[in-house]
Each structure stands twice: as C-alpha cells, then as structure tokens.
Design a protein around this motif. Structure first.
Motif, PDB file in Angstrom:
ATOM      1  N   ILE A 192       0.859  -1.179   0.000  1.00 42.10           N
ATOM      2  CA  ILE A 192       0.000   0.000   0.000  1.00 42.10           C
ATOM      3  C   ILE A 192       0.896   1.230   0.000  1.00 42.10           C
ATOM      4  N   GLY A 193       0.597   2.167  -0.886  1.00 41.87           N
ATOM      5  CA  GLY A 193       1.360   3.403  -0.944  1.00 41.87           C
ATOM      6  C   GLY A 193       0.568   4.558  -0.367  1.00 41.87           C
ATOM      7  N   ILE A 194       1.275   5.492   0.227  1.00 42.90           N
ATOM      8  CA  ILE A 194       0.671   6.753   0.669  1.00 42.90           C
ATOM      9  C   ILE A 194       1.297   7.878  -0.136  1.00 42.90           C
ATOM     10  N   ASP A 195       0.461   8.576  -0.874  1.00 37.77           N
ATOM     11  CA  ASP A 195       0.898   9.675  -1.755  1.00 37.77           C
ATOM     12  C   ASP A 195       1.817   9.195  -2.865  1.00 37.77           C
ATOM     13  N   ILE A 196       1.661   7.948  -3.266  1.00 37.91           N
ATOM     14  CA  ILE A 196       2.417   7.409  -4.397  1.00 37.91           C
ATOM     15  C   ILE A 196       1.511   6.432  -5.149  1.00 37.91           C
ATOM     16  N   GLU A 197       1.464   6.543  -6.453  1.00 41.10           N
ATOM     17  CA  GLU A 197       0.607   5.686  -7.265  1.00 41.10           C
ATOM     18  C   GLU A 197       1.297   4.336  -7.492  1.00 41.10           C
ATOM     19  N   LEU A 198       0.766   3.296  -6.873  1.00 41.15           N
ATOM     20  CA  LEU A 198       1.322   1.952  -7.017  1.00 41.15           C
ATOM     21  C   LEU A 198       0.382   1.098  -7.853  1.00 41.15           C
ATOM     22  N   LYS A 199       0.946   0.351  -8.786  1.00 40.50           N
ATOM     23  CA  LYS A 199       0.160  -0.539  -9.628  1.00 40.50           C
ATOM     24  C   LYS A 199       0.752  -1.935  -9.559  1.00 40.50           C
ATOM     25  N   GLY A 200      -0.092  -2.921  -9.336  1.00 34.45           N
ATOM     26  CA  GLY A 200       0.351  -4.303  -9.243  1.00 34.45           C
ATOM     27  C   GLY A 200      -0.820  -5.175  -8.856  1.00 34.45           C
ATOM     28  N   PRO A 201      -0.680  -6.495  -8.999  1.00 36.23           N
ATOM     29  CA  PRO A 201      -1.788  -7.411  -8.693  1.00 36.23           C
ATOM     30  C   PRO A 201      -2.232  -7.384  -7.238  1.00 36.23           C
ATOM     31  N   ARG A 202      -1.320  -7.005  -6.332  1.00 29.39           N
ATOM     32  CA  ARG A 202      -1.678  -6.913  -4.912  1.00 29.39           C
ATOM     33  C   ARG A 202      -1.145  -5.605  -4.330  1.00 29.39           C
ATOM     34  N   ALA A 203      -1.406  -4.526  -5.078  1.00 28.30           N
ATOM     35  CA  ALA A 203      -0.937  -3.207  -4.651  1.00 28.30           C
ATOM     36  C   ALA A 203      -2.033  -2.178  -4.859  1.00 28.30           C
ATOM     37  N   SER A 204      -2.045  -1.177  -4.005  1.00 35.59           N
ATOM     38  CA  SER A 204      -2.970  -0.068  -4.154  1.00 35.59           C
ATOM     39  C   SER A 204      -2.400   1.121  -3.392  1.00 35.59           C
ATOM     40  N   TYR A 205      -3.161   2.195  -3.302  1.00 34.03           N
ATOM     41  CA  TYR A 205      -2.638   3.371  -2.608  1.00 34.03           C
ATOM     42  C   TYR A 205      -3.770   4.224  -2.054  1.00 34.03           C
ATOM     43  N   VAL A 206      -3.395   5.079  -1.097  1.00 31.44           N
ATOM     44  CA  VAL A 206      -4.323   6.010  -0.467  1.00 31.44           C
ATOM     45  C   VAL A 206      -3.703   7.400  -0.549  1.00 31.44           C
ATOM     46  N   MET A 207      -4.495   8.371  -0.963  1.00 27.47           N
ATOM     47  CA  MET A 207      -4.027   9.754  -0.944  1.00 27.47           C
ATOM     48  C   MET A 207      -5.225  10.688  -0.895  1.00 27.47           C
ATOM     49  N   THR A 208      -4.964  11.907  -0.492  1.00 30.66           N
ATOM     50  CA  THR A 208      -5.989  12.937  -0.533  1.00 30.66           C
ATOM     51  C   THR A 208      -6.328  13.250  -1.989  1.00 30.66           C
ATOM     52  N   ASP A 209      -7.572  13.621  -2.227  1.00 28.15           N
ATOM     53  CA  ASP A 209      -7.962  14.099  -3.557  1.00 28.15           C
ATOM     54  C   ASP A 209      -7.335  15.476  -3.742  1.00 28.15           C
ATOM     55  N   ASN A 210      -6.097  15.490  -4.233  1.00 27.81           N
ATOM     56  CA  ASN A 210      -5.321  16.725  -4.284  1.00 27.81           C
ATOM     57  C   ASN A 210      -5.807  17.697  -5.339  1.00 27.81           C
ATOM     58  N   VAL A 211      -6.432  17.197  -6.392  1.00 25.24           N
ATOM     59  CA  VAL A 211      -6.987  18.089  -7.407  1.00 25.24           C
ATOM     60  C   VAL A 211      -8.139  18.899  -6.801  1.00 25.24           C
ATOM     61  N   ASN A 212      -9.032  18.208  -6.114  1.00 29.23           N
ATOM     62  CA  ASN A 212     -10.162  18.888  -5.487  1.00 29.23           C
ATOM     63  C   ASN A 212      -9.702  19.791  -4.349  1.00 29.23           C
ATOM     64  N   LEU A 213      -8.636  19.398  -3.672  1.00 25.85           N
ATOM     65  CA  LEU A 213      -8.072  20.207  -2.587  1.00 25.85           C
ATOM     66  C   LEU A 213      -7.734  21.608  -3.089  1.00 25.85           C
ATOM     67  N   SER A 214      -7.038  21.690  -4.221  1.00 26.61           N
ATOM     68  CA  SER A 214      -6.658  22.997  -4.770  1.00 26.61           C
ATOM     69  C   SER A 214      -7.872  23.772  -5.260  1.00 26.61           C
ATOM     70  N   ARG A 215      -8.817  23.059  -5.819  1.00 24.01           N
ATOM     71  CA  ARG A 215     -10.028  23.731  -6.287  1.00 24.01           C
ATOM     72  C   ARG A 215     -10.737  24.456  -5.131  1.00 24.01           C
ATOM     73  N   LYS A 216     -10.733  23.825  -3.962  1.00 26.56           N
ATOM     74  CA  LYS A 216     -11.364  24.448  -2.800  1.00 26.56           C
ATOM     75  C   LYS A 216     -10.703  25.778  -2.461  1.00 26.56           C
ATOM     76  N   VAL A 217      -9.375  25.813  -2.552  1.00 27.39           N
ATOM     77  CA  VAL A 217      -8.648  27.037  -2.218  1.00 27.39           C
ATOM     78  C   VAL A 217      -8.973  28.141  -3.213  1.00 27.39           C
ATOM     79  N   VAL A 218      -8.903  27.825  -4.507  1.00 31.31           N
ATOM     80  CA  VAL A 218      -9.180  28.831  -5.536  1.00 31.31           C
ATOM     81  C   VAL A 218     -10.625  29.310  -5.434  1.00 31.31           C
TER      82      VAL A 218
END
Length: 341
Positions: A148-174
């Motif tokens: 499992i990755g945090i703030d990193i995009e991992l791809k594999g048969p037994r891999a995944s990741y968790v991160m904040t929706d960073n695109v939407n995060l910036s939209r909120k600020v603007v």
C-alpha cells in the motif's frame, strides 16, 4: 532451558503437531484438546519462538515500512508522522509489528526491495512517497507483493494506494479566493516532477480556468515543501512590480516561509496578501498570523492504509485506490477563523 512444544506434548498427552496447531489457531482441533494445551501453556508461561511460528503459519506478522525516494521524508515530518502513528496503531490491532527499512546504503548499491522483503520475510509493505522514487519501489509493487502506498501511485496485482484528492483540494482554495473577491492568485508548489504537487497544480489551474482567472507563469513557483523554499519563492513573486493578492502554497512549511518573506518586505498578511498552506500541521495554529490551511484527514489515511494492506496480505486483490476528502480551515492569514467545506 525454556519449555518446548515437545514438553507440552508430553505433559498433555497429544502430539507435537497438535500443540503447534493449537498455538497457531488452526481449525479442526476439539475444544477439549485446546483447553488442555492452553492450560499448560498459561500455567507454564510458554511463549512460542518467533521463527517457529513463522514457519508454521507461513506469516511473520511483520510489515515493512519504506520511505521511498532519493529525497525522502521521515518520521519527523509533521504530516507523515501523524499518518504513520495512526497506521501503526491500527496495524498493531490487526496483529502486526513494523520493520523499518533504511535505504541510504540500499540506494548506493542499487538493491532490490523485493529481495529485502523476502530476506526479512515481511508479509507486506507500506510505502511512503518521497521525491525521485527509485525503480525498485515500483518493481516491488508489480511483483505481486502486498503493498500500500501513501501519496504514491502503485500498480500491481496486490498493490494499491491512499491519498488525498489533491486536485479537489486545490479547487477548494481557488474557489474560496474567488468567493472572497480575489482574482490575482499565485501558487507555490513542490518539485516540478512531484506527483502530489502536480495534482495540486492541476486542480489550481482547472479552477482558475473555470472562473476565467489569469494563470501567470511568474506567479507559479516551485520549492521542495520546506520553509526556506517557500521563503525564496515568495521573494521572487514580491520582486515583481505586480505581485499576487493571494498565494496558495502546497505545504504549510512553504506557506510559513512565504509569510516570513512578506513580512520582511514590509507588507501585511492578510491586508496586502492572503496566504493558504496545506496539511494543517500544529505550527499553523501558533504562527503570526495564524495560518489558513487545507486539512488532510491524516487519521483516515493511516487507518485505511492498515486495513487495505491487511486485506491484500489475506489474499484480496485489485483493491482500487482511495482518495480522501480535505477540509479548508480559514484562520487569520485570510482574515478570519472558520472551518469551511
């Protein structure tokens, strides 16, 4: 000499294999036999040898913790420290201990994370994103090893990741700036090839375009998430005759550096320039002025990472990435103290 499985077998009148199955919680053992064996174990204070248990269950109950990248964060980083603390608590409740991998010597000899995982017999890995992530990190995920990755995009048969929706995060600020009648907006990001910073930059540009606001190249600067780089980036903007009236920095530390540069220039926050950071580290509440920021759900990220990694270890696959929401916390650097969407 300590008590052995052989001793327990002789004392209870069952086979060594049966004792081992009871210790490792195998099914198919009668309650009477379980109680007989566990009574002796509890009375005699027997503790199973780690290596023996690992061989019996094919699991070590160890999780490898990897701080990936040639430029990596560590446990002192305010954001990741909180995420890892939550992960540690929840993965511990699931029965695991953590083994932290050092990558300093590893990077010198271009080693393999997969080989190290096999050597230490860890059951899975949590990978924390840094900058200039080595190929060995992605090879580990692609190998089928549970990751499992945090703030990193991992791809594999037994891999995944968790991160904040960073695109939407910036939209909120603007959007907040726009609703505050601010139109001249700057951005201080991390390194140009930083995945997270570029997600935030994309959200920033998307929202600026949505509201038909000018994105000026000279108002977009790049740092390294640390305070000094925010200070230098803000000074570059202030050298312009026409500087922005609001700035979004991709980390709180860079935002604090920007505050320092603005003060040194004889300008006032929020009167002349408003500043927003990201992460909601503790220092935001004690800076002068108190820093407006976007709060990431660090507890949720840590807990999700623990449960998702356990599911991968237990045989689940194709877990989709999870993107968590964020919360805009408006403080004195934007003229008020409120919690927004």
């Amino acid at each position: 000499m300590g008590l052995t499985i052989k001793d327990i077998a002789q004392m209870t009148g069952v086979s060594q294999a049966t004792v081992s199955k009871v210790i490792n919680n195998y099914k198919g053992i009668s309650e009477e036999t379980k109680n007989k064996v566990m009574t002796v174990i509890n009375e005699m204070g027997y503790a199973p040898n780690f290596s023996a248990r690992s061989l019996a269950t094919k699991k070590s109950n160890l999780i490898g913790l990897i701080y990936a990248g040639k430029i990596n964060v560590d446990m002192t980083h305010p954001y990741f420290n909180e995420v890892i603390s939550t992960f540690k608590k929840n993965i511990g409740l699931l029965g695991y201990d953590i083994l932290m991998f050092s990558n300093e010597h590893f990077l010198q000899d271009k080693g393999s994370y997969l080989a190290r995982c096999k050597h230490f017999n860890v059951d899975g890995c949590l990978i924390i994103a840094g900058e200039e992530v080595e190929d060995a990190t992605f090879e580990l995920a692609e190998s089928g090893f549970p990751c499992i990755g945090i703030d990193i995009e991992l791809k594999g048969p037994r891999a995944s990741y968790v991160m904040t929706d960073n695109v939407n995060l910036s939209r909120k600020v603007v959007e907040y700036f726009y609703l505050s009648s601010l139109r001249k907006i700057g951005y201080i990001g991390g390194m140009r090839d930083s995945v997270i910073s570029n997600f935030r930059l994309r959200g920033f540009k998307d929202a600026m375009s949505q509201f038909d606001l000018d994105v000026r190249d000279e108002w977009i600067q790049y740092g390294d998430y640390q305070e000094e780089s925010g200070y230098i980036s803000m000074k570059r903007m202030l050298e312009l005759k026409n500087y922005p009236e609001a700035v979004f920095a991709a980390s709180d530390l860079m935002a604090l550096g920007a505050l320092r540069a603005i003060k040194e220039a004889g300008l006032h926050v929020p009167g002349d320039i408003r500043v927003v950071g990201c992460d909601d580290i503790a220092a935001c509440r004690y800076s002068n002025p108190k820093l407006t920021t976007v709060k990431q759900d660090k507890e949720k990220i840590g807990k999700l990472s623990a449960y998702m990694l356990n599911d991968l270890i237990e045989g689940k696959s194709k877990l989709k990435p999870v993107f968590t929401d964020s919360e805009l916390i408006v403080r004195e650097s934007c003229g008020t103290n409120k919690t927004f969407w």
